[in-house]
Design a protein around this motif. Structure first.
Motif, PDB file in Angstrom:
ATOM      1  N   VAL A 112       0.827  -1.206   0.000  1.00 29.53           N
ATOM      2  CA  VAL A 112       0.000   0.000   0.000  1.00 29.53           C
ATOM      3  C   VAL A 112       0.860   1.254   0.000  1.00 29.53           C
ATOM      4  N   ASN A 113       1.809   1.337   0.943  1.00 25.47           N
ATOM      5  CA  ASN A 113       2.547   2.586   1.050  1.00 25.47           C
ATOM      6  C   ASN A 113       3.706   2.669   0.061  1.00 25.47           C
ATOM      7  N   GLY A 114       4.188   1.572  -0.441  1.00 23.49           N
ATOM      8  CA  GLY A 114       5.219   1.572  -1.470  1.00 23.49           C
ATOM      9  C   GLY A 114       6.588   1.988  -0.966  1.00 23.49           C
ATOM     10  N   SER A 115       6.745   2.242   0.320  1.00 21.00           N
ATOM     11  CA  SER A 115       8.029   2.702   0.837  1.00 21.00           C
ATOM     12  C   SER A 115       8.948   1.539   1.210  1.00 21.00           C
ATOM     13  N   ALA A 116       8.397   0.367   1.392  1.00 23.21           N
ATOM     14  CA  ALA A 116       9.209  -0.777   1.781  1.00 23.21           C
ATOM     15  C   ALA A 116       9.943  -1.317   0.559  1.00 23.21           C
ATOM     16  N   PRO A 117      11.228  -1.661   0.711  1.00 19.25           N
ATOM     17  CA  PRO A 117      11.972  -2.196  -0.432  1.00 19.25           C
ATOM     18  C   PRO A 117      11.518  -3.607  -0.758  1.00 19.25           C
ATOM     19  N   ASP A 118      11.638  -3.960  -2.021  1.00 15.82           N
ATOM     20  CA  ASP A 118      11.286  -5.302  -2.455  1.00 15.82           C
ATOM     21  C   ASP A 118      12.468  -6.217  -2.156  1.00 15.82           C
ATOM     22  N   LEU A 119      12.331  -7.080  -1.148  1.00 23.17           N
ATOM     23  CA  LEU A 119      13.425  -7.938  -0.723  1.00 23.17           C
ATOM     24  C   LEU A 119      13.674  -9.081  -1.699  1.00 23.17           C
ATOM     25  N   MET A 120      12.713  -9.389  -2.529  1.00 23.83           N
ATOM     26  CA  MET A 120      12.863 -10.484  -3.480  1.00 23.83           C
ATOM     27  C   MET A 120      13.608 -10.035  -4.737  1.00 23.83           C
ATOM     28  N   LYS A 121      13.739  -8.757  -4.941  1.00 25.39           N
ATOM     29  CA  LYS A 121      14.370  -8.223  -6.139  1.00 25.39           C
ATOM     30  C   LYS A 121      15.865  -8.066  -5.884  1.00 25.39           C
ATOM     31  N   LYS A 122      16.677  -8.413  -6.883  1.00 26.46           N
ATOM     32  CA  LYS A 122      18.120  -8.288  -6.759  1.00 26.46           C
ATOM     33  C   LYS A 122      18.488  -6.818  -6.734  1.00 26.46           C
ATOM     34  N   GLN A 123      19.214  -6.448  -5.720  1.00 26.01           N
ATOM     35  CA  GLN A 123      19.571  -5.043  -5.580  1.00 26.01           C
ATOM     36  C   GLN A 123      20.875  -4.763  -6.298  1.00 26.01           C
ATOM     37  N   ASP A 124      21.026  -3.523  -6.744  1.00 27.63           N
ATOM     38  CA  ASP A 124      22.248  -3.107  -7.433  1.00 27.63           C
ATOM     39  C   ASP A 124      23.396  -3.105  -6.441  1.00 27.63           C
ATOM     40  N   LYS A 125      24.580  -3.470  -6.951  1.00 25.13           N
ATOM     41  CA  LYS A 125      25.757  -3.463  -6.091  1.00 25.13           C
ATOM     42  C   LYS A 125      26.222  -2.025  -5.916  1.00 25.13           C
ATOM     43  N   PRO A 126      26.542  -1.626  -4.705  1.00 23.11           N
ATOM     44  CA  PRO A 126      27.053  -0.263  -4.508  1.00 23.11           C
ATOM     45  C   PRO A 126      28.454  -0.145  -5.090  1.00 23.11           C
ATOM     46  N   ALA A 127      28.829   1.054  -5.422  1.00 25.79           N
ATOM     47  CA  ALA A 127      30.168   1.289  -5.974  1.00 25.79           C
ATOM     48  C   ALA A 127      31.202   0.950  -4.909  1.00 25.79           C
ATOM     49  N   ALA A 128      32.330   0.424  -5.341  1.00 29.72           N
ATOM     50  CA  ALA A 128      33.386   0.046  -4.411  1.00 29.72           C
ATOM     51  C   ALA A 128      33.924   1.296  -3.729  1.00 29.72           C
ATOM     52  N   PRO A 129      33.983   1.315  -2.410  1.00 31.79           N
ATOM     53  CA  PRO A 129      34.484   2.505  -1.720  1.00 31.79           C
ATOM     54  C   PRO A 129      35.982   2.687  -1.978  1.00 31.79           C
ATOM     55  N   GLU A 130      36.400   3.919  -1.908  1.00 35.08           N
ATOM     56  CA  GLU A 130      37.808   4.224  -2.128  1.00 35.08           C
ATOM     57  C   GLU A 130      38.592   3.786  -0.902  1.00 35.08           C
ATOM     58  N   ARG A 131      39.672   3.073  -1.145  1.00 36.16           N
ATOM     59  CA  ARG A 131      40.488   2.560  -0.033  1.00 36.16           C
ATOM     60  C   ARG A 131      41.312   3.671   0.563  1.00 36.16           C
ATOM     61  N   PRO A 132      41.429   3.693   1.876  1.00 35.45           N
ATOM     62  CA  PRO A 132      42.277   4.720   2.503  1.00 35.45           C
ATOM     63  C   PRO A 132      43.754   4.429   2.207  1.00 35.45           C
ATOM     64  N   PRO A 133      44.574   5.425   2.273  1.00 34.65           N
ATOM     65  CA  PRO A 133      45.998   5.215   1.989  1.00 34.65           C
ATOM     66  C   PRO A 133      46.611   4.293   3.044  1.00 34.65           C
ATOM     67  N   TYR A 134      47.610   3.536   2.629  1.00 39.37           N
ATOM     68  CA  TYR A 134      48.300   2.587   3.521  1.00 39.37           C
ATOM     69  C   TYR A 134      49.233   3.334   4.433  1.00 39.37           C
ATOM     70  N   ASP A 135      49.137   3.068   5.707  1.00 36.25           N
ATOM     71  CA  ASP A 135      49.993   3.726   6.704  1.00 36.25           C
ATOM     72  C   ASP A 135      50.836   2.656   7.365  1.00 36.25           C
ATOM     73  N   SER A 136      52.112   2.610   7.061  1.00 32.72           N
ATOM     74  CA  SER A 136      52.988   1.564   7.606  1.00 32.72           C
ATOM     75  C   SER A 136      53.267   1.773   9.080  1.00 32.72           C
ATOM     76  N   ASP A 137      53.159   3.028   9.566  1.00 34.52           N
ATOM     77  CA  ASP A 137      53.404   3.284  10.982  1.00 34.52           C
ATOM     78  C   ASP A 137      52.254   2.811  11.862  1.00 34.52           C
ATOM     79  N   ALA A 138      51.059   2.682  11.288  1.00 33.28           N
ATOM     80  CA  ALA A 138      49.899   2.284  12.072  1.00 33.28           C
ATOM     81  C   ALA A 138      49.849   0.790  12.329  1.00 33.28           C
ATOM     82  N   THR A 139      50.621   0.012  11.594  1.00 32.53           N
ATOM     83  CA  THR A 139      50.568  -1.434  11.767  1.00 32.53           C
ATOM     84  C   THR A 139      51.686  -1.969  12.612  1.00 32.53           C
TER      85      THR A 139
END
Length: 150
Positions: free
Chosen positions: A123-150
């Protein structure tokens, strides 16, 4: 006690007994085993009677088989009016179908529509369709490697 032993298994046990004990000693072994089983049953029955006498008259209908959870639940549900509702619920629920629908949703496949869809989501149409394949989100940008933090 041995109701689940088939004819072939029984013949095999007899042949093994004859081979292990020999035809001379086999009658004596059978007598000893039957005497032992009889004594164990007598001991068990006397222990049950002792427990019943110690519990008192309010437990006169107590059965040790009721200690088995399946037997206890079955005995408690007998004569209960909620049992009809439980049987009705059990007949309408199909676990295999539900599991297939969940697996289809997880794998992104379309499955047959459910017979009773949730009316509020339609009725309200606001609920997502769980049976439908959802689009994959874009890959997030990786933070720079910090050798001192490890």
């Amino acid at each position: 006690m041995f109701s689940d032993i088939g004819a072939l298994e029984l013949v095999t046990l007899i042949v093994l007994a004859v081979l292990v004990f020999g035809p001379e000693k086999l009658p004596k072994v059978v007598q000893d085993v039957s005497r032992f089983i009889r004594k164990v049953r007598e001991f068990s029955d006397s222990a049950k009677e002792d427990i019943r006498s110690e519990l008192g008259p309010e437990f006169k209908d107590f059965e040790f088989e009721d200690l088995n959870p399946k037997t206890f639940i079955r005995k408690q549900l007998d004569g209960n009016e909620d049992l009809g509702e439980l049987k009705e619920l059990r007949s309408t629920f199909d676990l295999r179908k539900e599991m297939n629908e969940v697996a289809d949703a997880v794998n992104g496949r379309e499955s047959a529509p459910a017979p009773a869809a949730a009316p509020s989501a339609a009725v309200n149409g606001s609920a997502p369709d769980l049976m439908k394949k959802q689009d994959k989100p874009a890959a997030p940008e990786r933070p720079p490697y910090d050798s001192d933090a490890t």
